[in-house]
Design a protein around this motif. Sequence first.
Motif, PDB file in Angstrom:
ATOM      1  N   GLU A 100      32.594  78.176 -28.772  1.00 40.52           N
ATOM      2  CA  GLU A 100      31.588  77.094 -28.732  1.00 40.52           C
ATOM      3  C   GLU A 100      31.087  76.824 -27.313  1.00 40.52           C
ATOM      4  N   THR A 101      32.048  76.611 -26.410  1.00 44.17           N
ATOM      5  CA  THR A 101      31.707  76.247 -25.036  1.00 44.17           C
ATOM      6  C   THR A 101      30.889  77.341 -24.361  1.00 44.17           C
ATOM      7  N   LEU A 102      31.408  78.552 -24.388  1.00 44.42           N
ATOM      8  CA  LEU A 102      30.725  79.650 -23.708  1.00 44.42           C
ATOM      9  C   LEU A 102      29.347  79.924 -24.304  1.00 44.42           C
ATOM     10  N   LYS A 103      29.266  79.882 -25.619  1.00 41.44           N
ATOM     11  CA  LYS A 103      27.982  80.108 -26.291  1.00 41.44           C
ATOM     12  C   LYS A 103      26.969  79.061 -25.824  1.00 41.44           C
ATOM     13  N   PHE A 104      27.412  77.805 -25.798  1.00 42.18           N
ATOM     14  CA  PHE A 104      26.546  76.702 -25.397  1.00 42.18           C
ATOM     15  C   PHE A 104      26.124  76.834 -23.931  1.00 42.18           C
ATOM     16  N   VAL A 105      27.083  77.119 -23.067  1.00 44.26           N
ATOM     17  CA  VAL A 105      26.799  77.232 -21.637  1.00 44.26           C
ATOM     18  C   VAL A 105      25.861  78.410 -21.365  1.00 44.26           C
ATOM     19  N   MET A 106      26.106  79.535 -21.983  1.00 40.90           N
ATOM     20  CA  MET A 106      25.268  80.720 -21.760  1.00 40.90           C
ATOM     21  C   MET A 106      23.836  80.474 -22.238  1.00 40.90           C
ATOM     22  N   GLU A 107      23.692  79.831 -23.393  1.00 38.03           N
ATOM     23  CA  GLU A 107      22.351  79.523 -23.902  1.00 38.03           C
ATOM     24  C   GLU A 107      21.637  78.520 -23.006  1.00 38.03           C
ATOM     25  N   TYR A 108      22.394  77.517 -22.556  1.00 38.32           N
ATOM     26  CA  TYR A 108      21.830  76.505 -21.652  1.00 38.32           C
ATOM     27  C   TYR A 108      21.325  77.147 -20.357  1.00 38.32           C
ATOM     28  N   LEU A 109      22.158  77.987 -19.760  1.00 36.44           N
ATOM     29  CA  LEU A 109      21.795  78.613 -18.486  1.00 36.44           C
ATOM     30  C   LEU A 109      20.596  79.543 -18.650  1.00 36.44           C
ATOM     31  N   GLN A 110      20.644  80.387 -19.686  1.00 37.10           N
ATOM     32  CA  GLN A 110      19.561  81.351 -19.873  1.00 37.10           C
ATOM     33  C   GLN A 110      18.229  80.658 -20.156  1.00 37.10           C
ATOM     34  N   LYS A 111      18.293  79.534 -20.867  1.00 42.78           N
ATOM     35  CA  LYS A 111      17.081  78.777 -21.195  1.00 42.78           C
ATOM     36  C   LYS A 111      16.502  78.077 -19.962  1.00 42.78           C
ATOM     37  N   ASN A 112      17.398  77.559 -19.125  1.00 42.14           N
ATOM     38  CA  ASN A 112      16.960  76.789 -17.954  1.00 42.14           C
ATOM     39  C   ASN A 112      16.671  77.628 -16.716  1.00 42.14           C
ATOM     40  N   PHE A 113      17.186  78.834 -16.683  1.00 43.43           N
ATOM     41  CA  PHE A 113      16.956  79.703 -15.521  1.00 43.43           C
ATOM     42  C   PHE A 113      16.558  81.078 -16.039  1.00 43.43           C
ATOM     43  N   GLU A 114      15.309  81.146 -16.490  1.00 44.03           N
ATOM     44  CA  GLU A 114      14.839  82.354 -17.177  1.00 44.03           C
ATOM     45  C   GLU A 114      14.780  83.592 -16.288  1.00 44.03           C
ATOM     46  N   HIS A 115      14.608  83.358 -14.973  1.00 44.72           N
ATOM     47  CA  HIS A 115      14.460  84.494 -14.055  1.00 44.72           C
ATOM     48  C   HIS A 115      15.801  85.136 -13.689  1.00 44.72           C
ATOM     49  N   ILE A 116      16.896  84.515 -14.146  1.00 46.80           N
ATOM     50  CA  ILE A 116      18.231  85.025 -13.797  1.00 46.80           C
ATOM     51  C   ILE A 116      18.875  85.698 -14.998  1.00 46.80           C
ATOM     52  N   GLU A 117      19.590  86.777 -14.716  1.00 50.34           N
ATOM     53  CA  GLU A 117      20.389  87.402 -15.774  1.00 50.34           C
ATOM     54  C   GLU A 117      21.801  86.834 -15.713  1.00 50.34           C
ATOM     55  N   PHE A 118      22.271  86.311 -16.827  1.00 52.80           N
ATOM     56  CA  PHE A 118      23.623  85.760 -16.872  1.00 52.80           C
ATOM     57  C   PHE A 118      24.544  86.710 -17.637  1.00 52.80           C
TER      58      PHE A 118
END
Lengths: 155, 155
Positions: A100-118
């Motif tokens: 849950e946590t990792l899925k949420f964090v990864m989606e949050y980061l990718q959505k908010n920082f589109e120019h970065i690869e996570f």
Amino acid sequence: MIYRNILKHYYTYEEFRTDTKALLKQVETQKPDGIVAISRGGLTLGHCIAEGLDLRDVQTIRTELYDDTTKRDAIKLFGECKFGEHKKVLVLDDISDSGETLKFVMEYLQKNFEHIEFISATLFYKHTSKYEPTFWIKEAKMWIDFFWEADYRAE
Amino acid sequence: MIYRNILKHYYTYEEFRTDTKALLKQVETQKPDGIVAISRGGLTLGHCIAEGLDLRDVQTIRTELYDDTTKRDAIKLFGECKFGEHKKVLVLDDISDSGETLKFVMEYLQKNFEHIEFISATLFYKHTSKYEPTFWIKEAKMWIDFFWEADYRAE
């Protein structure tokens, strides 16, 4: 290795060191230029991986699960990340348990920082997890009692 | 204990555990309700102390020293802290060496969050340091090679 009982595995620093060095070899092929450690579980791992990769930029994110009776459990995120010229950021946690946590964090980061690869990495992964990290070392088949919990727990 | 040479002390996890438990006993008398770990040095300590105190709120701050030729060295701070209803926050780092970082961070936090009492703790303190933490365990008389550096360094 010390097994306190059959269902709980005491994860020593020595085992952590071996696993973290193995993880380090995998993540360094990706040449990340920043690290996000999920607090608290990913803090010690984040520290050691950052030293191994010689990266000074370690940011942290903390999540809390809210038990909301009117809708599904909601996750709240604490800690604002700032990424300057970063291109590839490594997100670290100790275990992808429910995922849950990792899925949420990864989606949050990718959505908010589109120019970065996570990309993500954990020491443990449960095959029932909702999220599979990019890199993980061991499958968790029992409760992992990490040394950073077990060694400092009030007796 | 392994002394790689007379001036460098390899600080093992076992020694860290003993010292951190001693530090935990001291800081828990103060009943802090939040933790700020200075990155990277304070991350593993912050993790273990947070587990020991059962505090989920671990925030991180990172500093960089800028070598400015026109004026004295300037410190830049990364990572915004947010304190809600906190009353007493514990700031953690591995060592107060020159003391520059801790002095700067403590002054920054106290100035920006006047309603909070900030206390500090480190594993090591150098008597020549500009800043003496509220709590510290050992005097650093030689170069400390922390396990989180030594064990993950590229060979």
